[in-house]
Design a protein around this motif. Structure first.
Motif, PDB file in Angstrom:
ATOM      1  N   ALA A 173       0.814  -1.209   0.076  1.00 40.38           N
ATOM      2  CA  ALA A 173       0.005   0.107  -0.004  1.00 40.38           C
ATOM      3  C   ALA A 173       0.866   1.395   0.175  1.00 40.38           C
ATOM      4  CB  ALA A 173      -0.716  -0.044   1.189  1.00 40.38           C
ATOM      5  N   LEU A 174       1.180   1.917  -1.288  1.00 42.51           N
ATOM      6  CA  LEU A 174       1.897   3.134  -1.276  1.00 42.51           C
ATOM      7  C   LEU A 174       1.080   3.921  -2.477  1.00 42.51           C
ATOM      8  CD1 LEU A 174       5.415   1.248  -1.546  1.00 42.51           C
ATOM      9  CD2 LEU A 174       4.615   2.647   0.191  1.00 42.51           C
ATOM     10  N   PRO A 175       1.548   5.432  -2.259  1.00 43.28           N
ATOM     11  CA  PRO A 175       1.045   6.328  -3.157  1.00 43.28           C
ATOM     12  C   PRO A 175       2.095   6.521  -4.491  1.00 43.28           C
ATOM     13  CG  PRO A 175       2.036   7.449  -1.326  1.00 43.28           C
ATOM     14  CD  PRO A 175       2.432   5.738  -1.178  1.00 43.28           C
ATOM     15  N   LEU A 176       2.382   5.274  -4.836  1.00 47.39           N
ATOM     16  CA  LEU A 176       3.396   5.562  -6.079  1.00 47.39           C
ATOM     17  C   LEU A 176       3.014   5.488  -7.481  1.00 47.39           C
ATOM     18  CD1 LEU A 176       6.504   3.343  -4.348  1.00 47.39           C
ATOM     19  CD2 LEU A 176       5.829   5.931  -4.306  1.00 47.39           C
ATOM     20  N   GLY A 177       1.498   5.540  -7.572  1.00 47.31           N
ATOM     21  CA  GLY A 177       0.839   5.720  -9.051  1.00 47.31           C
ATOM     22  C   GLY A 177       1.268   4.252  -9.845  1.00 47.31           C
ATOM     23  N   ASN A 178       1.294   4.314 -10.974  1.00 49.38           N
ATOM     24  CA  ASN A 178       1.364   3.307 -11.873  1.00 49.38           C
ATOM     25  C   ASN A 178       2.631   3.544 -12.558  1.00 49.38           C
ATOM     26  OD1 ASN A 178      -1.103   2.087 -11.227  1.00 49.38           O
ATOM     27  ND2 ASN A 178      -1.931   3.825 -12.530  1.00 49.38           N
ATOM     28  N   SER A 179       3.598   4.217 -12.530  1.00 50.86           N
ATOM     29  CA  SER A 179       4.814   4.195 -13.176  1.00 50.86           C
ATOM     30  C   SER A 179       6.127   3.125 -12.690  1.00 50.86           C
ATOM     31  CB  SER A 179       5.428   5.500 -13.037  1.00 50.86           C
ATOM     32  OG  SER A 179       4.452   6.539 -13.786  1.00 50.86           O
ATOM     33  N   LYS A 180       7.136   3.356 -13.172  1.00 52.46           N
ATOM     34  CA  LYS A 180       8.394   2.493 -12.908  1.00 52.46           C
ATOM     35  C   LYS A 180       9.055   2.984 -11.779  1.00 52.46           C
ATOM     36  CE  LYS A 180       8.184  -0.149 -17.161  1.00 52.46           C
ATOM     37  NZ  LYS A 180       9.127  -0.499 -18.375  1.00 52.46           N
ATOM     38  N   THR A 181       9.700   2.117 -11.131  1.00 50.56           N
ATOM     39  CA  THR A 181      10.914   2.638 -10.291  1.00 50.56           C
ATOM     40  C   THR A 181      12.019   1.737 -10.029  1.00 50.56           C
ATOM     41  OG1 THR A 181      11.282   3.512  -7.972  1.00 50.56           O
ATOM     42  CG2 THR A 181       9.790   1.940  -8.170  1.00 50.56           C
ATOM     43  N   SER A 182      13.271   1.856  -9.525  1.00 53.50           N
ATOM     44  CA  SER A 182      14.284   1.095  -9.777  1.00 53.50           C
ATOM     45  C   SER A 182      14.995   1.213  -8.366  1.00 53.50           C
ATOM     46  CB  SER A 182      15.320   1.489 -10.798  1.00 53.50           C
ATOM     47  OG  SER A 182      15.841   3.048 -10.483  1.00 53.50           O
ATOM     48  N   PRO A 183      14.336   0.659  -7.107  1.00 54.71           N
ATOM     49  CA  PRO A 183      14.747   1.022  -5.805  1.00 54.71           C
ATOM     50  C   PRO A 183      16.125   0.303  -5.606  1.00 54.71           C
ATOM     51  CG  PRO A 183      12.870  -0.507  -5.991  1.00 54.71           C
ATOM     52  CD  PRO A 183      13.180   0.080  -7.109  1.00 54.71           C
ATOM     53  N   ILE A 184      16.669   0.738  -4.770  1.00 52.66           N
ATOM     54  CA  ILE A 184      18.501   0.066  -4.443  1.00 52.66           C
ATOM     55  C   ILE A 184      18.452  -0.078  -3.128  1.00 52.66           C
ATOM     56  CG2 ILE A 184      19.405   2.466  -4.193  1.00 52.66           C
ATOM     57  CD1 ILE A 184      21.858   0.935  -5.639  1.00 52.66           C
ATOM     58  N   SER A 185      19.094  -1.025  -2.847  1.00 54.97           N
ATOM     59  CA  SER A 185      19.586  -1.561  -1.185  1.00 54.97           C
ATOM     60  C   SER A 185      20.679  -0.456  -0.669  1.00 54.97           C
ATOM     61  CB  SER A 185      19.775  -3.010  -1.160  1.00 54.97           C
ATOM     62  OG  SER A 185      20.379  -3.146   0.083  1.00 54.97           O
ATOM     63  N   ALA A 186      20.624  -0.101   0.555  1.00 51.07           N
ATOM     64  CA  ALA A 186      21.531   0.564   1.249  1.00 51.07           C
ATOM     65  C   ALA A 186      22.991  -0.197   1.394  1.00 51.07           C
ATOM     66  CB  ALA A 186      20.781   1.037   2.792  1.00 51.07           C
ATOM     67  N   VAL A 187      22.606  -1.624   1.298  1.00 48.96           N
ATOM     68  CA  VAL A 187      23.699  -2.338   1.474  1.00 48.96           C
ATOM     69  C   VAL A 187      24.682  -2.075   0.155  1.00 48.96           C
ATOM     70  CG1 VAL A 187      24.766  -4.756   1.704  1.00 48.96           C
ATOM     71  CG2 VAL A 187      22.624  -3.891   2.898  1.00 48.96           C
ATOM     72  N   ASP A 188      24.153  -2.179  -0.928  1.00 49.57           N
ATOM     73  CA  ASP A 188      24.702  -2.040  -1.975  1.00 49.57           C
ATOM     74  C   ASP A 188      25.350  -0.556  -2.268  1.00 49.57           C
ATOM     75  OD1 ASP A 188      24.231  -4.485  -3.273  1.00 49.57           O
ATOM     76  OD2 ASP A 188      22.300  -3.962  -4.055  1.00 49.57           O
ATOM     77  N   VAL A 189      24.809   0.368  -1.969  1.00 48.67           N
ATOM     78  CA  VAL A 189      25.178   1.770  -1.903  1.00 48.67           C
ATOM     79  C   VAL A 189      26.489   1.594  -0.891  1.00 48.67           C
ATOM     80  CG1 VAL A 189      24.744   4.247  -1.338  1.00 48.67           C
ATOM     81  CG2 VAL A 189      22.920   2.824  -2.375  1.00 48.67           C
TER      82      VAL A 189
END
Length: 308
Positions: A173-189
């Motif tokens: 349940a998030l207000p992010l619409g229907n577009s795409k996103t490419s989330p990254i892990s803090a561990v990788d950063v």
């Protein structure tokens, strides 16, 4: 050219109690570096850093005396700070002291949305503006800066802000619409920053834009949650106003709530549909996938037997 002197002097990790800072501290220690971990307060997180082998110092990023104590004797600095109205003040304060001591590398944790900003383009988020201004100030400082700009973190929108809905209602349940996103892990950063700080010479002056494993819409990620958890999870695009009201009820600061609201709006506009290979160039590995992230944190997405 390489820089090898820093094994003899500590690397300062500012924001060491946070997601990136904690992992970064552990990674640098594992590589044989000394680490001075800067924390805002003495608590269990600070003690955990001390148990890892870090030198822990308590201080305020906006306080001049604190930064002298933290930076003196350090050749390399990682600067990271949580979302705060004092972010620009803290950046300039740390940069001024770092310049005084002549550090050889200053790794600045920014945000990828800054890539889309300029002297004539901004966003409604005060935090985005502070990051953009901070990058300008660091460029003017003459410091040997490396800028790291990650996209949205898996740990924020897909764990802390989503776990309760997945656990209790089988909903992402998030207000992010229907577009795409490419989330990254803090561990990788943290892995990327560790690689930079290990030998920063070739990275000075560079900007690294870090994205996750793939860019996909929230229905796709709901299916990934379903596969990883073994039960059906559906995405529900919740109204932004109600979502921000709930964040305020949880006691989140207004500055942070406003920033998260703008991030949600930009997601809905497709502004987080972005991919780079910068992480792979830095660490030689692909980013953590949503599937692997959900499996790793499965307990937080799963009802306990007492509430099932």
């Amino acid at each position: 050219m390489t820089m090898k002197s820093t094994h003899d002097s500590p690397i300062l990790v500012a924001g060491a109690a946070g997601d990136i800072g904690h992992h970064l501290t552990a990674m640098l220690l594992a590589k044989g570096h000394k680490v001075r971990a800067l924390v805002r307060r003495e608590d269990e997180r600070a003690e955990g850093l001390r148990q890892l082998g870090a030198e822990v110092v308590e201080g305020d990023l906006t306080d001049l005396a604190s930064m002298h104590r933290a930076i003196e004797g350090c050749a390399r600095i990682y600067f990271g700070m949580s979302v705060s109205a004092a972010y620009l003040e803290a950046t300039v304060n740390v940069a001024a002291v770092a310049r005084h001591y002549g550090v050889e590398a200053f790794v600045n944790m920014s945000q990828m949305t800054v890539t889309q900003m300029s002297i004539t383009e901004t966003t409604p988020s005060p935090q985005h503006k502070l990051h953009w201004l901070a990058e300008q100030a660091l460029a003017w400082s003459g410091l040997p800066v490396v800028t790291v700009r990650p996209t949205v973190f898996l740990e924020s929108f897909f764990l802390r802000l989503a776990a309760a809905g997945v656990r209790d209602s089988d909903e992402l349940a998030l207000p992010l619409g229907n577009s795409k996103t490419s989330p990254i892990s803090a561990v990788d950063v943290a892995r990327a920053v560790s690689a930079i700080l290990d030998d920063p010479a070739s990275h000075i002056g560079h900007v690294y834009n870090l994205t996750g494993f793939e860019s996909a819409d929230l229905d796709h990620y709901a299916r990934v949650f379903s596969e990883a958890l073994g039960r059906t999870i559906r995405y529900r695009n919740v109204p932004l106003s109600g979502w921000t009201d709930s964040l305020r009820e949880f006691g989140l600061p207004t500055h942070l709530v406003n920033h998260l609201a703008v991030m949600a709006e930009l997601h809905a506009q497709g502004r987080y549909d972005r991919m780079t290979d910068d992480l792979f160039k830095l660490i030689g590995k692909t980013p953590t996938s949503m599937y692997d992230f959900v499996k790793l944190h499965a307990a937080e997405f799963t009802p306990s037997e007492a509430t099932a």
